[in-house]
Motif scaffolding. Structure first.
Motif, PDB file in Angstrom:
ATOM      1  N   ILE A  30      89.882  24.268 -34.495  1.00  0.00           N
ATOM      2  CA  ILE A  30      91.253  23.839 -34.762  1.00  0.00           C
ATOM      3  C   ILE A  30      91.316  22.312 -34.684  1.00  0.00           C
ATOM      4  O   ILE A  30      90.526  21.685 -33.951  1.00  0.00           O
ATOM      5  N   THR A  31      92.244  21.738 -35.458  1.00  0.00           N
ATOM      6  CA  THR A  31      92.497  20.296 -35.410  1.00  0.00           C
ATOM      7  C   THR A  31      93.984  20.085 -35.211  1.00  0.00           C
ATOM      8  O   THR A  31      94.803  20.900 -35.648  1.00  0.00           O
ATOM      9  N   ALA A  32      94.320  19.016 -34.554  1.00  0.00           N
ATOM     10  CA  ALA A  32      95.735  18.706 -34.284  1.00  0.00           C
ATOM     11  C   ALA A  32      95.960  17.218 -34.499  1.00  0.00           C
ATOM     12  O   ALA A  32      95.081  16.389 -34.206  1.00  0.00           O
ATOM     13  N   SER A  33      97.146  16.892 -35.037  1.00  0.00           N
ATOM     14  CA  SER A  33      97.534  15.495 -35.207  1.00  0.00           C
ATOM     15  C   SER A  33      98.997  15.363 -34.811  1.00  0.00           C
ATOM     16  O   SER A  33      99.801  16.271 -35.047  1.00  0.00           O
ATOM     17  N   TRP A  34      99.327  14.245 -34.223  1.00  0.00           N
ATOM     18  CA  TRP A  34     100.689  14.042 -33.740  1.00  0.00           C
ATOM     19  C   TRP A  34     101.021  12.564 -33.762  1.00  0.00           C
ATOM     20  O   TRP A  34     100.217  11.731 -33.315  1.00  0.00           O
ATOM     21  N   GLU A  35     102.191  12.263 -34.325  1.00  0.00           N
ATOM     22  CA  GLU A  35     102.676  10.884 -34.317  1.00  0.00           C
ATOM     23  C   GLU A  35     103.699  10.750 -33.194  1.00  0.00           C
ATOM     24  O   GLU A  35     104.729  11.427 -33.196  1.00  0.00           O
ATOM     25  N   LEU A  57     106.958  17.601 -34.060  1.00  0.00           N
ATOM     26  CA  LEU A  57     105.978  18.408 -33.342  1.00  0.00           C
ATOM     27  C   LEU A  57     104.579  18.148 -33.887  1.00  0.00           C
ATOM     28  O   LEU A  57     104.409  17.694 -35.016  1.00  0.00           O
ATOM     29  N   PRO A  58     103.536  18.436 -33.083  1.00  0.00           N
ATOM     30  CA  PRO A  58     102.161  18.243 -33.571  1.00  0.00           C
ATOM     31  C   PRO A  58     101.852  19.189 -34.727  1.00  0.00           C
ATOM     32  O   PRO A  58     102.350  20.322 -34.781  1.00  0.00           O
ATOM     33  N   PHE A  59     101.015  18.709 -35.654  1.00  0.00           N
ATOM     34  CA  PHE A  59     100.511  19.543 -36.738  1.00  0.00           C
ATOM     35  C   PHE A  59      99.183  20.129 -36.279  1.00  0.00           C
ATOM     36  O   PHE A  59      98.234  19.381 -35.991  1.00  0.00           O
ATOM     37  N   ILE A  60      99.098  21.454 -36.198  1.00  0.00           N
ATOM     38  CA  ILE A  60      97.889  22.128 -35.736  1.00  0.00           C
ATOM     39  C   ILE A  60      97.388  23.017 -36.862  1.00  0.00           C
ATOM     40  O   ILE A  60      98.135  23.809 -37.430  1.00  0.00           O
ATOM     41  N   GLU A  61      96.107  22.862 -37.186  1.00  0.00           N
ATOM     42  CA  GLU A  61      95.498  23.632 -38.257  1.00  0.00           C
ATOM     43  C   GLU A  61      94.245  24.313 -37.736  1.00  0.00           C
ATOM     44  O   GLU A  61      93.511  23.746 -36.920  1.00  0.00           O
ATOM     45  N   GLY A  62      94.018  25.515 -38.194  1.00  0.00           N
ATOM     46  CA  GLY A  62      92.787  26.225 -37.878  1.00  0.00           C
ATOM     47  C   GLY A  62      91.999  26.487 -39.142  1.00  0.00           C
ATOM     48  O   GLY A  62      92.571  26.621 -40.225  1.00  0.00           O
ATOM     49  N   GLY A  63      90.682  26.541 -39.028  1.00  0.00           N
ATOM     50  CA  GLY A  63      89.873  26.755 -40.221  1.00  0.00           C
ATOM     51  C   GLY A  63      88.447  27.138 -39.911  1.00  0.00           C
ATOM     52  O   GLY A  63      87.955  26.947 -38.793  1.00  0.00           O
ATOM     53  N   GLY A 105      90.371  17.473 -32.143  1.00  0.00           N
ATOM     54  CA  GLY A 105      89.729  18.623 -32.749  1.00  0.00           C
ATOM     55  C   GLY A 105      88.921  19.380 -31.715  1.00  0.00           C
ATOM     56  O   GLY A 105      88.360  18.779 -30.786  1.00  0.00           O
ATOM     57  N   LEU A 106      88.836  20.677 -31.876  1.00  0.00           N
ATOM     58  CA  LEU A 106      88.082  21.521 -30.958  1.00  0.00           C
ATOM     59  C   LEU A 106      87.522  22.693 -31.743  1.00  0.00           C
ATOM     60  O   LEU A 106      88.266  23.363 -32.466  1.00  0.00           O
ATOM     61  N   GLY A 107      86.187  22.931 -31.603  1.00  0.00           N
ATOM     62  CA  GLY A 107      85.589  24.033 -32.331  1.00  0.00           C
ATOM     63  C   GLY A 107      84.104  24.143 -32.038  1.00  0.00           C
ATOM     64  O   GLY A 107      83.583  23.554 -31.078  1.00  0.00           O
ATOM     65  N   PHE A 108      83.418  24.880 -32.884  1.00  0.00           N
ATOM     66  CA  PHE A 108      81.981  25.084 -32.756  1.00  0.00           C
ATOM     67  C   PHE A 108      81.333  24.830 -34.098  1.00  0.00           C
ATOM     68  O   PHE A 108      81.885  25.182 -35.142  1.00  0.00           O
ATOM     69  N   GLN A 109      80.106  24.236 -34.050  1.00  0.00           N
ATOM     70  CA  GLN A 109      79.398  23.899 -35.279  1.00  0.00           C
ATOM     71  C   GLN A 109      77.898  24.030 -35.035  1.00  0.00           C
ATOM     72  O   GLN A 109      77.372  23.580 -34.006  1.00  0.00           O
ATOM     73  N   PHE A 111      84.085  18.602 -30.156  1.00  0.00           N
ATOM     74  CA  PHE A 111      85.338  18.105 -29.583  1.00  0.00           C
ATOM     75  C   PHE A 111      85.541  16.662 -29.996  1.00  0.00           C
ATOM     76  O   PHE A 111      84.583  15.867 -30.022  1.00  0.00           O
ATOM     77  N   SER A 112      86.782  16.345 -30.335  1.00  0.00           N
ATOM     78  CA  SER A 112      87.082  14.956 -30.701  1.00  0.00           C
ATOM     79  C   SER A 112      88.494  14.628 -30.257  1.00  0.00           C
ATOM     80  O   SER A 112      89.374  15.478 -30.253  1.00  0.00           O
ATOM     81  N   LEU A 113      88.715  13.399 -29.887  1.00  0.00           N
ATOM     82  CA  LEU A 113      90.028  12.905 -29.508  1.00  0.00           C
ATOM     83  C   LEU A 113      90.096  11.431 -29.849  1.00  0.00           C
ATOM     84  O   LEU A 113      89.220  10.656 -29.442  1.00  0.00           O
ATOM     85  N   ALA A 114      91.104  11.058 -30.625  1.00  0.00           N
ATOM     86  CA  ALA A 114      91.233   9.669 -31.039  1.00  0.00           C
ATOM     87  C   ALA A 114      92.703   9.291 -31.139  1.00  0.00           C
ATOM     88  O   ALA A 114      93.551  10.127 -31.465  1.00  0.00           O
ATOM     89  N   GLY A 115      92.979   8.089 -30.830  1.00  0.00           N
ATOM     90  CA  GLY A 115      94.323   7.559 -30.977  1.00  0.00           C
ATOM     91  C   GLY A 115      94.272   6.219 -31.688  1.00  0.00           C
ATOM     92  O   GLY A 115      93.332   5.438 -31.491  1.00  0.00           O
ATOM     93  N   ASP A 116      95.241   5.960 -32.531  1.00  0.00           N
ATOM     94  CA  ASP A 116      95.243   4.675 -33.235  1.00  0.00           C
ATOM     95  C   ASP A 116      96.662   4.130 -33.309  1.00  0.00           C
ATOM     96  O   ASP A 116      97.638   4.885 -33.409  1.00  0.00           O
TER      97      ASP A 116
END
Length: 478
Positions: free
Chosen positions: A146-151, A100-106, A331-335, A351-356
């Motif tokens: 929040i940020t999320a990562s998923w393999e 499952l995706p790893f989702i973190e808030g901070g 990633g999604l948030g406010f700065q 907002f950020s979205l990347a795939g590698d």
């Protein structure tokens, strides 16, 4: 042209990664596991198998059943094994979580000072947030999101690892069952040993009484000048030897009771047991079935089979490490540098979205080493599975022969006891009539005592053989 050139370079890079990943080193093929023979050479062919009988039915002694029941509730060894099951279950959950995706808030806050005579500082000096106001030199930074990562499990690496963890979880359950089987057998054997010691203590005390009577007679004969001091001392020495043997048996009884209490997980106390004596009870009848039933009945064989399956899955997981992995990060948030701007939308939106796609190209020594090690562990598991089956077959075959031979020995020993017991009365009568030497009386008593002790030990070996074959057939855990 630049986008086309970028796409072309990316395509070339992906092709190189995929080619490098698909090229895996060759492995030594694991041998096929051997199966046991179709039947036991020293047992009749029959599908009847005592290993499937529940232990409360197999053991008819109510005291023994109570002891086993207490041990299954209190045994520390069994409790330790149950924790191994919990560890394996948690490992399985951890592998499940990786799918499952790893989702973190901070939330975060900080402050930054950029040099004015830098490209960033010169740019900030000309940027107005409010008309007539520049960006401050000491720039705060506030953010939350929040940020999320998923393999993406495109090669089923994570799912295979999860399946391997689940297989090992099942293996720990079979390990627990094997501990139960051995614990029940050990308690039963110790209980029967305790009964045998009770019988031996009774025989020793009866012998002491006979020897004491003979000693009184020879003392009277000495007073009548019909015997010598030598005869008196010989009889006294024999009595003292038997009395010391009595304390030796008492010590063994204490040790056996302490061992049973240890297996039951409690401090030393009296062990309630059958008082009729081991010579007056009969061992249970045992049916060995056919060897193939061992694969379903014995927990250690099933555990070895599950370990082998898990080892095969580990090889697949190690092989997947050569392939590229595809990861997605978002990633999604406010700065903002001012809390009052932090919730302005869309200006402060982050907002950020990347795939590698990444895979090993050069220096894959570590991956190769793990790959080879996983294959070596798989081959080990095959041999361990074969060894476990072989050990089970030999244990059953040995105990089948043991049961048969101990029965023959017991019958002969019983006749020997009857014969030597009769010599005691004969020698005493002849000694009183002055037709036999006192040494003949002593030897008759000594031989009779030894034969009775050996008869009890033979009976004990019969019970041990029945208990051991019940364990060897996989009985007790169900």
């Amino acid at each position: 042209m630049k986008p086309v050139k970028f796409i072309l370079m990316a395509g070339i890079a992906c092709t190189c990664i995929l080619y490098a990943g698909c090229k895996t080193p060759a492995l030594v093929q694991a041998p096929e596991a051997k199966t046991p023979p179709a039947n036991f050479s020293n047992a009749p062919d029959s599908v009847n198998n005592s290993g499937v009988i529940k232990w409360k039915t197999f053991f008819s002694d109510s005291h023994l059943v109570s002891l086993i029941d207490t041990a299954l509730k209190n045994s520390q060894e069994l409790a330790i094994t149950l924790q191994e099951i919990d560890i394996a279950r948690n490992e399985m959950r951890a592998k499940q979580g990786r799918l499952l995706p790893f989702i973190e808030g901070g939330v975060g806050a900080g402050i930054d000072k950029t040099g004015r005579y830098t490209s960033q500082g010169a740019g900030d000096a000309s940027t107005d947030i409010t008309p007539g106001k520049q960006v401050p030199d000491w720039l705060p930074d506030y953010r939350f999101g929040i940020t999320a990562s998923w393999e993406a499990d495109i090669w089923k690496k994570l799912r295979t690892a999860k399946k391997a963890a689940f297989t090992r979880y099942l293996s720990t359950i079979e390990g627990k069952n094997f501990v139960i089987t051995n614990l029940i057998a050990e308690i039963a054997n110790s209980y029967y040993e305790l009964l045998a010691l009770d019988n031996q203590l009774q025989i020793v005390r009866q012998t002491i009484q006979l020897q004491q009577n003979a000693l009184n007679i020879v003392r009277l004969q000495k007073q009548a000048a019909a015997a010598t001091e030598l005869a008196v001392k010989k009889f006294e020495g024999e009595v003292l030897g038997s009395q010391s043997l009595e304390y030796d048996v008492l010590q063994k009884i204490q040790e056996k009771e302490n061992k049973l209490n240890y297996l039951l997980g409690r401090y030393p106390q009296h062990i309630d047991r059958d008082t009729t004596g081991i010579l007056n009870i009969t061992p249970s009848q045992v049916a060995a079935g056919i060897p193939s039933q061992l694969l379903q009945n014995r927990p250690d064989i099933k555990q070895a089979a599950l370990d082998l399956e898990a080892a095969k899955l580990d090889v697949k997981v190690a092989k997947s490490e050569f392939y590229p992995s595809f990861n997605i990060v978002a990633g999604l948030g406010f700065q903002a540098f001012n809390p009052s701007y932090l919730i302005k939308f869309p200006e402060s939106l982050l907002f950020s979205l990347a795939g590698d796609l990444a895979g090993p190209l050069i220096n894959k020594s570590a991956i190769k080493a793990e790959y080879y090690s996983a294959n070596a562990r798989q081959i080990q598991a095959v041999y361990n599975y074969e060894r476990t089956i072989l050990n089970a077959y030999i244990e059953v075959s040995t105990e089948l022969s043991n049961i048969k031979n101990q029965q023959q020995i017991f019958e002969l020993k019983a006749k020997q006891v009857d014969t030597l017991t009769a010599t005691i009365n004969i020698s005493n009568a002849l000694f009183k009539a002055a037709r036999a030497d006192y040494l003949e009386v002593l030897l008759s008593q000594r031989d009779a005592l030894e034969s009775k002790m050996e008869l009890i030990e033979t009976k004990l070996r019969q019970f041990n053989a029945v208990t051991n074959i019940y364990r060897s057939l996989g009985g007790g855990w169900n």
